[in-house]
Design a protein around this motif. Structure first.
Motif, PDB file in Angstrom:
ATOM      1  N   ILE A 268       0.442   3.408  -2.502  1.00  0.00           N
ATOM      2  CA  ILE A 268       0.737   3.988  -1.184  1.00  0.00           C
ATOM      3  C   ILE A 268       1.030   2.899  -0.163  1.00  0.00           C
ATOM      4  O   ILE A 268       2.024   2.965   0.572  1.00  0.00           O
ATOM      5  N   VAL A 269       0.181   1.882  -0.101  1.00  0.00           N
ATOM      6  CA  VAL A 269       0.368   0.840   0.926  1.00  0.00           C
ATOM      7  C   VAL A 269       1.606  -0.017   0.644  1.00  0.00           C
ATOM      8  O   VAL A 269       2.111  -0.702   1.535  1.00  0.00           O
ATOM      9  N   ALA A 270       2.110   0.053  -0.584  1.00  0.00           N
ATOM     10  CA  ALA A 270       3.333  -0.694  -0.910  1.00  0.00           C
ATOM     11  C   ALA A 270       4.583   0.022  -0.398  1.00  0.00           C
ATOM     12  O   ALA A 270       5.668  -0.579  -0.361  1.00  0.00           O
ATOM     13  N   GLN A 271       4.445   1.294   0.016  1.00  0.00           N
ATOM     14  CA  GLN A 271       5.589   2.040   0.541  1.00  0.00           C
ATOM     15  C   GLN A 271       5.855   1.620   1.991  1.00  0.00           C
ATOM     16  O   GLN A 271       4.931   1.274   2.726  1.00  0.00           O
ATOM     17  N   PRO A 272       7.113   1.668   2.429  1.00  0.00           N
ATOM     18  CA  PRO A 272       7.431   1.252   3.815  1.00  0.00           C
ATOM     19  C   PRO A 272       6.629   2.013   4.874  1.00  0.00           C
ATOM     20  O   PRO A 272       6.234   1.445   5.885  1.00  0.00           O
ATOM     21  N   LEU A 273       6.388   3.292   4.626  1.00  0.00           N
ATOM     22  CA  LEU A 273       5.654   4.106   5.609  1.00  0.00           C
ATOM     23  C   LEU A 273       4.194   4.288   5.218  1.00  0.00           C
ATOM     24  O   LEU A 273       3.457   4.995   5.919  1.00  0.00           O
ATOM     25  N   GLY A 274       3.769   3.715   4.115  1.00  0.00           N
ATOM     26  CA  GLY A 274       2.372   3.818   3.704  1.00  0.00           C
ATOM     27  C   GLY A 274       1.910   5.247   3.538  1.00  0.00           C
ATOM     28  O   GLY A 274       2.564   6.048   2.860  1.00  0.00           O
ATOM     29  N   TYR A 275       0.786   5.570   4.158  1.00  0.00           N
ATOM     30  CA  TYR A 275       0.222   6.919   4.031  1.00  0.00           C
ATOM     31  C   TYR A 275       1.055   7.971   4.766  1.00  0.00           C
ATOM     32  O   TYR A 275       0.821   9.164   4.603  1.00  0.00           O
TER      33      TYR A 275
END
Length: 614
Positions: A483-490
């Protein structure tokens, strides 16, 4: 998860097969929603009458003005009558009509929108209260269309009734009284005869063309349902290169809808032409009589103007009577469809006097349970077992053995037909469904997510959960790093039904959601089936920690995931054929032992291939 066949006796009717009510019954069903705003209705009706009285004063004023202008040439009074009477009195009456009309709409707006909101909310809640059987059979596109049309129909019905039909009736009565008192009854009889012919013709033709409107609605719902179903199954369409096929299916529905629209428009032209003919004939008769009266000296020019103005004010709203009648009938039909949804009885309902479930140790017990989706094909037959408080029991077996049905019955998506299911000795059929489901958490085999953020989907397990609690659950489910690796996170949106995530990612979100709920009873229905071996082993350890001290039922196909269970039940055709720990079942050399050997042999065949490909 396998969908079972449904008995015809309790299956949800299709929209075309729903029991319809008379218009009177539908109005009676609607009345309680409007009655709570009765003071507003009364005040709105007062403003309505006031507006029509003011409106009727306009032709009376015109008559007085015309008669007052019948003066000898050069008479100085003519200079005073026109500016004073016409500019002040006429403007005042017109302004009064507008003010009373706006006050009526302002007063009644809260009643219209309030009743519409209440019905829509009640329908939404009722749909959530209906059984799983109803939702397995529903056609989402058609059903949402029915609710949308029903909500809009209430506003249309009230609007047409209060803002057009009632004002026309009030104006007609006042005009007839005026004609009868100021002139002779001949004008009244002509008006009534024309009105009767107009109403009979309108109702007859509108009833004839109603079938075309119904046809249009059914075809519209059908095309909408196909479109929604196709878009929800976007990936399946792509897998089989069926975009053209889906477009053709949709176009076929749109073409059928177009043909129905043409029939409806043609019949509308017939209706409008007939109405105009009746109005023209009645206008001719009334004006011929009035003109003859003026020529004979029995009437003044002002009387002729009054009669002409009254006819114009009466027949302009009557021009829309056919449209109004059709729309009112259609609104009643749309409301009836929505009320039919409200009248669908719950297959699973709380027993009278049901109490909340009181959980102490959370011992789960099946006692001689029998169940079938279809009476001709039993699923569970005399099933008995116990999941002691704080222990883990696993259920394994071939597809169709009835494993996933156990979770549905524990949740009371269906009620058992024989025996009973208890938690701490309390029959779950005798406790409230809300308290029962608060005490259970499930990681389903088929994970469906809301089209919202990852945080929202995890936090759905516990309303009001903090970000820290959500992150703790995500870490336990081994999805926090992703999740935290995504640009928008959560705040990453997962898409319709979670389609932006892989199967394993969706399953880990479902695990995090259930861990966050933290109920005393846990159900894992193939909870790690979409995970790779490395993640499966890591999450198995977390699930083992999460279920420690909780009553846990594990439904599994891969036997490697249940070796640590306190007891393993082997099911076949709705029966328990073996039970015991992993070691005991292997030592017995029975069905479980054969399944274990087959799965290990298949795994051994896969591993060399995996090594060679690296």
């Amino acid at each position: 998860m396998r969908r079972q066949s449904l008995p015809a006796a309790v299956s949800a009717p299709t929209p075309s097969g729903q029991r319809s009510h008379s218009d009177g019954a539908t109005l009676k069903r609607l009345l309680p929603y409007i009655w709570q705003y009765r003071w507003r209705v009364g005040l709105a009706l007062l403003f309505l009458v006031a507006a029509k009285v003011a409106n009727l004063g306009v032709p009376l004023l015109l008559k007085q003005l015309v008669d007052s202008l019948d003066l000898p040439a050069g008479d100085a009074r003519g200079l005073l009558v026109v500016p004073a009477g016409l500019l002040i009195a006429y403007a005042a009456l017109r302004l009064s009509t507008s003010i009373f009309t706006e006050l009526r709409e302002l007063v009644f707006a809260k009643a219209t929108h309030g009743a519409s909101r209440q019905i829509a909310l009640e329908t939404f809640r009722h749909l959530h209260a209906l059984s799983l059987r109803f939702h397995l059979e529903r056609q989402t596109g058609g059903m949402t269309r029915d609710i949308e049309r029903g909500t809009r129909a209430l506003q249309s019905l009230v609007s047409y009734s209060l803002y057009t039909i009632l004002p026309t009736i009030v104006e007609l009565v006042l005009a007839l009284v005026l004609l009868a008192t100021k002139f002779d009854f001949g004008y009244v009889w002509i008006t009534l005869a024309a009105l009767a012919a107009y109403v009979v013709f309108t109702i007859t033709v509108t009833e004839w063309r109603t079938k075309f409107r119904h046809q249009m609605n059914e075809l519209d719902s059908k095309a909408h349902t196909r479109a929604i179903d196709s878009l929800l199954n976007y990936e399946t369409v792509k897998y089989f290169n069926n975009e053209a096929f889906e477009a053709q299916r949709y176009d076929t529905g749109l073409d059928a809808y177009r043909r129905a629209q043409i029939k409806s428009q043609t019949s509308l032209s017939v209706l409008n032409t007939g109405q105009q003919l009746i109005i023209a004939m009645s206008l001719l008769a009334m004006l011929w009589r009035a003109t003859s009266g003026v020529v004979a000296g029995a009437l003044t020019l002002g009387d002729l103007v009054l009669i002409n103005a009254l006819l114009i004010q009466l027949y302009i709203p009557m021009n829309f009577l056919g449209v109004l009648y059709r729309e009112v009938k259609q609104s009643l039909a749309d409301l009836d469809k929505m009320f039919a949804l409200l009248e669908r009885e719950r297959e699973v309902a709380d027993a009278p006097g049901a109490r909340d479930l009181q959980v102490a140790g959370a011992t789960l017990r099946f006692e001689d349970v029998g169940f079938a989706y279809d009476p001709s094909r039993p699923i569970l037959q005399g099933l008995s077992f116990e999941v002691p408080a704080g222990q883990t029991v696993a259920v394994v077996g071939p597809s169709g053995a009835g494993k996933s049905t156990l979770a549905r019955l524990i949740y009371r998506f269906y009620d058992v037909q024989a025996g009973r299911i208890t938690i701490d000795g309390q029959d779950i059929a005798h406790v409230t469904q809300d308290s029962l489901r608060r005490s259970i958490g499930i990681v389903p085999q088929d994970t469906v997510l809301f089209n919202d953020t990852i945080e929202y989907n995890i936090a759905y397990g516990r309303a009001g959960a903090t970000r820290a609690q959500v992150e703790a659950a995500a870490k336990a489910a081994h999805i926090h790093d992703f999740i935290v690796a995504q640009p928008l996170g959560y705040d990453t949106v997962v898409g319709e039904r979670g389609l932006k995530l892989s199967g394993g990612e969706k399953q880990r979100v479902a695990i995090a959601r259930t861990l966050l709920k933290d109920p005393p009873i846990m159900i894992f229905d193939e909870a790690t089936s979409a995970l790779d071996s490395a993640n499966e082993r890591a999450i198995q350890a977390e699930l083992k920690n999460a279920s420690r001290g909780k009553t846990t039922l594990v439904i599994a196909h891969r036997l490697s995931t249940v070796v640590d269970a306190h007891e393993i039940l082997v099911m076949e055709a709705g029966h328990i054929v073996e039970r015991g720990s992993h070691a005991v079942l292997l030592a017995q050399g029975g069905r479980y032992a054969r399944m274990w050997q087959l799965q290990h042999a298949a795994q051994d065949r896969r591993e060399p291939h995996a090594l060679s490909s690296t």
